[in-house]
Write an enzyme that holds these catalytic residues in place. Sequence first.
Site, PDB file in Angstrom:
ATOM      1  CG  ASN A  11      -1.721   1.270   1.340  1.00 46.58           C
ATOM      2  OD1 ASN A  11      -1.853   2.014   0.365  1.00 46.58           O
ATOM      3  ND2 ASN A  11      -2.282   1.523   2.512  1.00 46.58           N
ATOM      4  CE  LYS A  13       0.020   3.788   4.717  1.00 44.78           C
ATOM      5  NZ  LYS A  13      -0.149   4.030   6.131  1.00 44.78           N
ATOM      6  CG  HIS A  92      -5.957   1.982   4.994  1.00 44.35           C
ATOM      7  ND1 HIS A  92      -5.559   2.973   5.851  1.00 44.35           N
ATOM      8  CD2 HIS A  92      -4.904   1.149   4.855  1.00 44.35           C
ATOM      9  CE1 HIS A  92      -4.306   2.747   6.224  1.00 44.35           C
ATOM     10  NE2 HIS A  92      -3.889   1.638   5.633  1.00 44.35           N
ATOM     11  CD  GLU A  94      -3.155   5.808   6.443  1.00 38.20           C
ATOM     12  OE1 GLU A  94      -3.110   5.843   5.207  1.00 38.20           O
ATOM     13  OE2 GLU A  94      -2.210   5.367   7.151  1.00 38.20           O
ATOM     14  CD  GLU A 163      -3.702  -2.344   7.388  1.00 33.99           C
ATOM     15  OE1 GLU A 163      -2.565  -2.621   7.001  1.00 33.99           O
ATOM     16  OE2 GLU A 163      -4.270  -1.278   7.116  1.00 33.99           O
ATOM     17  N   GLY A 169       2.196   2.509  10.818  1.00 26.02           N
ATOM     18  CA  GLY A 169       3.126   3.620  10.685  1.00 26.02           C
ATOM     19  C   GLY A 169       3.818   4.015  11.977  1.00 26.02           C
ATOM     20  CB  SER A 208       5.007  -1.340  12.114  1.00 19.97           C
ATOM     21  OG  SER A 208       4.539  -0.014  12.299  1.00 19.97           O
TER      22      SER A 208
HETATM   23  C1  PEP Z   1      -0.838   0.413   5.960  1.00 18.12           C
HETATM   24  O1  PEP Z   1      -0.712   1.407   5.305  1.00 18.12           O
HETATM   25  O2  PEP Z   1      -1.866  -0.246   5.825  1.00 18.12           O
HETATM   26  C2  PEP Z   1       0.234   0.003   6.863  1.00 18.12           C
HETATM   27  C3  PEP Z   1       0.108  -1.137   7.486  1.00 18.12           C
HETATM   28  O3  PEP Z   1       1.300   0.844   6.991  1.00 18.12           O
HETATM   29  P1  PEP Z   1       2.708   0.521   7.720  1.00 18.12           P
HETATM   30  O4  PEP Z   1       3.190  -0.796   7.157  1.00 18.12           O
HETATM   31  O5  PEP Z   1       3.585   1.668   7.334  1.00 18.12           O
HETATM   32  O6  PEP Z   1       2.447   0.419   9.175  1.00 18.12           O
END
Ligand code: PEP
Length: 248
Positions: A11, A13, A92, A94, A163, A169, A208
């Site tokens: 992803n 983003k 997601h 976000e 998630e 992040g 992460s």
């Molecule tokens: C995500 O964007 O869904 C995500 C898991 O980001 P990260 O791996 O940076 O934590």
Amino acid sequence: MRQRKPLVVANWKMNGDQHLVHQVSDSLAALSGALPDILICPPVIFLSNFPKHPNYCLGAQNLSEQPAGAFTGEISAVMLAQAGASHVIVGHSERRTLYGETNSLVAAKVARALAAGLTPVLCVGETAAQRAEEKTFQVLAEQLDAVYSAQPQWLAASVIAYEPLWAIGTGNTATPEQAQQVHAFIRQQLARYDAAAAPDVRILYGGSVNAGNSASLFAQADVDGALVGGASLNATDFVAICLSAKGE
Ligand code: PEP
């Protein structure tokens, strides 16, 4: 226990450029041997810049719940499919947090994705506060119920991504044991909608994930791959994560 082929999703983003498109597509195309399924979700503007290759497929990070019409700035599921997407990330955190996407809007988006032949990658997860209040399972059950309780037939065509918001992040990855505990709960919930389909649905972990922790997460019985944000922006790291997921 059923065999589920791992799926590793990038992803990007709102990141990346043509250079990253080339780095990632070239690196993935050079791989051989047993690979997991690999899905790249760049900003949609880059979808058509990826050469077609059997080592990976492409997806979008969002879609409109509307079929077409006067919805400035939106992109429909049919358009995404025409641009080369086979999958789309839906719900997601976000999108839920920053753009006010509710459980019912997320369900409408899943419907629209499936109608266009796209596989939804449905994201669910709890906040740190909800976990501290021991509401993780309740939150996840509500997020899953909103999509599948009335439409259990959608499950077989879906991918689920767990998630936890506190892990996205932050560098604060869930431990393999924490991930497995929640994934097992999710699979149990999925069986309430469709007991035959639930053992085959892939449940990804996101939050992460990096080249150093992916193998221990993938070693868990119900962790069927990962949704990778930050580490997917580095082709070398992303390839390492993919290679740590056993292919067929
Ligand atoms: C995500 O964007 O869904 C995500 C898991 O980001 P990260 O791996 O940076 O934590």
